[in-house]
Design a protein around this motif. Structure first.
Motif, PDB file in Angstrom:
ATOM      1  N   GLN A  61      37.574  -7.664  35.609  1.00 34.73           N
ATOM      2  CA  GLN A  61      37.041  -6.906  34.480  1.00 34.73           C
ATOM      3  C   GLN A  61      36.073  -7.741  33.644  1.00 34.73           C
ATOM      4  O   GLN A  61      35.074  -7.233  33.147  1.00 34.73           O
ATOM      5  N   MET A  62      36.342  -9.030  33.517  1.00 32.22           N
ATOM      6  CA  MET A  62      35.479  -9.904  32.729  1.00 32.22           C
ATOM      7  C   MET A  62      34.100 -10.061  33.365  1.00 32.22           C
ATOM      8  O   MET A  62      33.130 -10.374  32.686  1.00 32.22           O
ATOM      9  N   ASN A  63      34.010  -9.848  34.678  1.00 31.45           N
ATOM     10  CA  ASN A  63      32.736 -10.016  35.379  1.00 31.45           C
ATOM     11  C   ASN A  63      31.985  -8.689  35.532  1.00 31.45           C
ATOM     12  O   ASN A  63      30.988  -8.621  36.222  1.00 31.45           O
ATOM     13  N   THR A  64      32.429  -7.641  34.854  1.00 29.75           N
ATOM     14  CA  THR A  64      31.770  -6.346  34.954  1.00 29.75           C
ATOM     15  C   THR A  64      30.384  -6.404  34.333  1.00 29.75           C
ATOM     16  O   THR A  64      30.194  -6.959  33.253  1.00 29.75           O
ATOM     17  N   LEU A  65      29.421  -5.826  35.028  1.00 33.08           N
ATOM     18  CA  LEU A  65      28.083  -5.683  34.471  1.00 33.08           C
ATOM     19  C   LEU A  65      27.970  -4.297  33.856  1.00 33.08           C
ATOM     20  O   LEU A  65      28.193  -3.298  34.526  1.00 33.08           O
ATOM     21  N   HIS A  66      27.637  -4.223  32.588  1.00 31.56           N
ATOM     22  CA  HIS A  66      27.471  -2.953  31.899  1.00 31.56           C
ATOM     23  C   HIS A  66      25.994  -2.571  31.925  1.00 31.56           C
ATOM     24  O   HIS A  66      25.121  -3.432  31.852  1.00 31.56           O
ATOM     25  N   ASP A  67      25.724  -1.289  32.002  1.00 31.88           N
ATOM     26  CA  ASP A  67      24.341  -0.831  31.944  1.00 31.88           C
ATOM     27  C   ASP A  67      23.787  -1.064  30.540  1.00 31.88           C
ATOM     28  O   ASP A  67      24.485  -0.921  29.551  1.00 31.88           O
ATOM     29  N   TRP A  68      22.524  -1.430  30.484  1.00 34.07           N
ATOM     30  CA  TRP A  68      21.856  -1.656  29.208  1.00 34.07           C
ATOM     31  C   TRP A  68      21.515  -0.298  28.616  1.00 34.07           C
ATOM     32  O   TRP A  68      20.548   0.335  28.998  1.00 34.07           O
ATOM     33  N   GLN A  69      22.345   0.173  27.710  1.00 37.61           N
ATOM     34  CA  GLN A  69      22.129   1.450  27.035  1.00 37.61           C
ATOM     35  C   GLN A  69      22.154   1.193  25.538  1.00 37.61           C
ATOM     36  O   GLN A  69      23.220   1.168  24.915  1.00 37.61           O
ATOM     37  N   PRO A  70      20.975   0.965  24.943  1.00 32.00           N
ATOM     38  CA  PRO A  70      20.941   0.619  23.524  1.00 32.00           C
ATOM     39  C   PRO A  70      21.443   1.751  22.635  1.00 32.00           C
ATOM     40  O   PRO A  70      21.202   2.920  22.905  1.00 32.00           O
ATOM     41  N   ASN A  71      22.143   1.384  21.586  1.00 32.26           N
ATOM     42  CA  ASN A  71      22.586   2.337  20.578  1.00 32.26           C
ATOM     43  C   ASN A  71      21.352   2.847  19.844  1.00 32.26           C
ATOM     44  O   ASN A  71      20.433   2.084  19.562  1.00 32.26           O
ATOM     45  N   GLU A  72      21.335   4.140  19.499  1.00 30.96           N
ATOM     46  CA  GLU A  72      20.169   4.757  18.848  1.00 30.96           C
ATOM     47  C   GLU A  72      19.866   4.126  17.496  1.00 30.96           C
ATOM     48  O   GLU A  72      18.712   4.042  17.085  1.00 30.96           O
ATOM     49  N   VAL A  73      20.883   3.668  16.769  1.00 33.16           N
ATOM     50  CA  VAL A  73      20.682   3.118  15.429  1.00 33.16           C
ATOM     51  C   VAL A  73      20.367   1.618  15.488  1.00 33.16           C
ATOM     52  O   VAL A  73      19.406   1.153  14.877  1.00 33.16           O
ATOM     53  N   THR A  74      21.171   0.853  16.227  1.00 34.49           N
ATOM     54  CA  THR A  74      21.010  -0.606  16.224  1.00 34.49           C
ATOM     55  C   THR A  74      19.990  -1.097  17.248  1.00 34.49           C
ATOM     56  O   THR A  74      19.462  -2.197  17.114  1.00 34.49           O
ATOM     57  N   GLY A  75      19.764  -0.307  18.298  1.00 38.84           N
ATOM     58  CA  GLY A  75      18.869  -0.757  19.365  1.00 38.84           C
ATOM     59  C   GLY A  75      19.527  -1.737  20.312  1.00 38.84           C
ATOM     60  O   GLY A  75      18.887  -2.261  21.219  1.00 38.84           O
ATOM     61  N   LEU A  76      20.810  -2.007  20.129  1.00 35.48           N
ATOM     62  CA  LEU A  76      21.540  -2.956  20.968  1.00 35.48           C
ATOM     63  C   LEU A  76      22.672  -2.241  21.703  1.00 35.48           C
ATOM     64  O   LEU A  76      23.361  -1.400  21.117  1.00 35.48           O
ATOM     65  N   PRO A  77      22.889  -2.577  22.968  1.00 34.71           N
ATOM     66  CA  PRO A  77      23.986  -1.934  23.699  1.00 34.71           C
ATOM     67  C   PRO A  77      25.342  -2.417  23.184  1.00 34.71           C
ATOM     68  O   PRO A  77      25.516  -3.598  22.891  1.00 34.71           O
ATOM     69  N   GLY A  78      26.273  -1.497  23.055  1.00 37.11           N
ATOM     70  CA  GLY A  78      27.635  -1.848  22.664  1.00 37.11           C
ATOM     71  C   GLY A  78      27.813  -2.175  21.195  1.00 37.11           C
ATOM     72  O   GLY A  78      28.883  -2.597  20.775  1.00 37.11           O
ATOM     73  N   VAL A  79      26.766  -2.014  20.379  1.00 35.89           N
ATOM     74  CA  VAL A  79      26.850  -2.312  18.946  1.00 35.89           C
ATOM     75  C   VAL A  79      26.523  -1.037  18.180  1.00 35.89           C
ATOM     76  O   VAL A  79      25.447  -0.475  18.334  1.00 35.89           O
ATOM     77  N   SER A  80      27.470  -0.590  17.345  1.00 41.86           N
ATOM     78  CA  SER A  80      27.256   0.642  16.580  1.00 41.86           C
ATOM     79  C   SER A  80      27.596   0.413  15.109  1.00 41.86           C
ATOM     80  O   SER A  80      28.429  -0.440  14.780  1.00 41.86           O
ATOM     81  N   PRO A  81      26.937   1.166  14.217  1.00 39.89           N
ATOM     82  CA  PRO A  81      27.243   1.024  12.784  1.00 39.89           C
ATOM     83  C   PRO A  81      28.634   1.567  12.475  1.00 39.89           C
ATOM     84  O   PRO A  81      29.091   2.517  13.093  1.00 39.89           O
ATOM     85  N   ASN A  82      29.300   0.918  11.500  1.00 35.02           N
ATOM     86  CA  ASN A  82      30.650   1.335  11.111  1.00 35.02           C
ATOM     87  C   ASN A  82      30.877   0.939   9.651  1.00 35.02           C
ATOM     88  O   ASN A  82      31.162  -0.217   9.362  1.00 35.02           O
ATOM     89  N   ASN A  83      30.730   1.914   8.728  1.00 32.09           N
ATOM     90  CA  ASN A  83      30.991   1.689   7.291  1.00 32.09           C
ATOM     91  C   ASN A  83      30.241   0.479   6.732  1.00 32.09           C
ATOM     92  O   ASN A  83      30.821  -0.395   6.100  1.00 32.09           O
ATOM     93  N   GLY A  84      28.963   0.401   6.988  1.00 31.24           N
ATOM     94  CA  GLY A  84      28.144  -0.692   6.460  1.00 31.24           C
ATOM     95  C   GLY A  84      28.205  -1.964   7.285  1.00 31.24           C
ATOM     96  O   GLY A  84      27.511  -2.939   6.989  1.00 31.24           O
TER      97      GLY A  84
END
Length: 165
Positions: A107-130
């Motif tokens: 599981q640690m070696n899994t490659l995730h698809d690069w899908q940027p978050n609409e707000v942050t522009g970074l994959p896997g990073v989303s806004p949460n209460n500031g």
């Protein structure tokens, strides 16, 4: 090959059959049928990204992951744990790209698809209460800066591949 459906002697018999009936093309990472002289490419099975290697056992058609068949041919046994594709490419079944690992290591070696978050522009990073949230080892972690969230996720082993669009 599902260990639940086969006894240890049946597993050993199938591994011996793979070694007896197939050769291995190391450059291509493919098994080659000795009788026909043709590479066995395997086929995709519904619900998985891995190719399947099909065989007959007591008049019943069964399958195993193609990389499992390559591993069995090369090592003469099935792995105790899971097989990891070191480079993250599930189509690369060259033996030097396969290693035996635990489920956690896999599981640690899994490659995730690069899908940027609409707000942050970074994959896997989303806004949460500031703050900015990402998952690290299955736990939600919050940071004041989105780049720091992404940095920490990647430093803890989260890996991405660029989408092929």
């Amino acid at each position: 090959m599902n260990r639940i459906n086969l006894t240890e002697s049946e597993i050993a018999e199938q591994v011996a059959r793979i070694q007896r009936e197939y050769d291995y093309d190391a450059d291509a990472g493919l098994l080659v049928n000795k009788r026909r002289g043709k590479a066995v490419k395997g086929s995709r099975h519904t619900g998985t990204k891995y190719k399947r290697f099909w065989f007959w056992n007591k008049n019943k058609r069964m399958s195993m992951n193609y990389h499992g068949a390559v591993w069995a041919w090369h090592h003469g046994r099935l792995p105790e744990g899971e097989i990891d594709h070191i480079d993250g490419n599930e189509r690369n079944n060259r033996i030097e790209n396969l290693r035996e690992v635990s489920g956690h290591e896999n599981q640690m070696n899994t490659l995730h698809d690069w899908q940027p978050n609409e707000v942050t522009g970074l994959p896997g990073v989303s806004p949460n209460n500031g703050l900015y949230q990402t998952k690290i080892h299955g736990k939600n972690c919050c940071f004041a800066d989105p780049c720091m969230a992404f940095y920490h996720a990647t430093m803890c082993g989260k890996r991405y591949r660029l989408s092929e669009k």
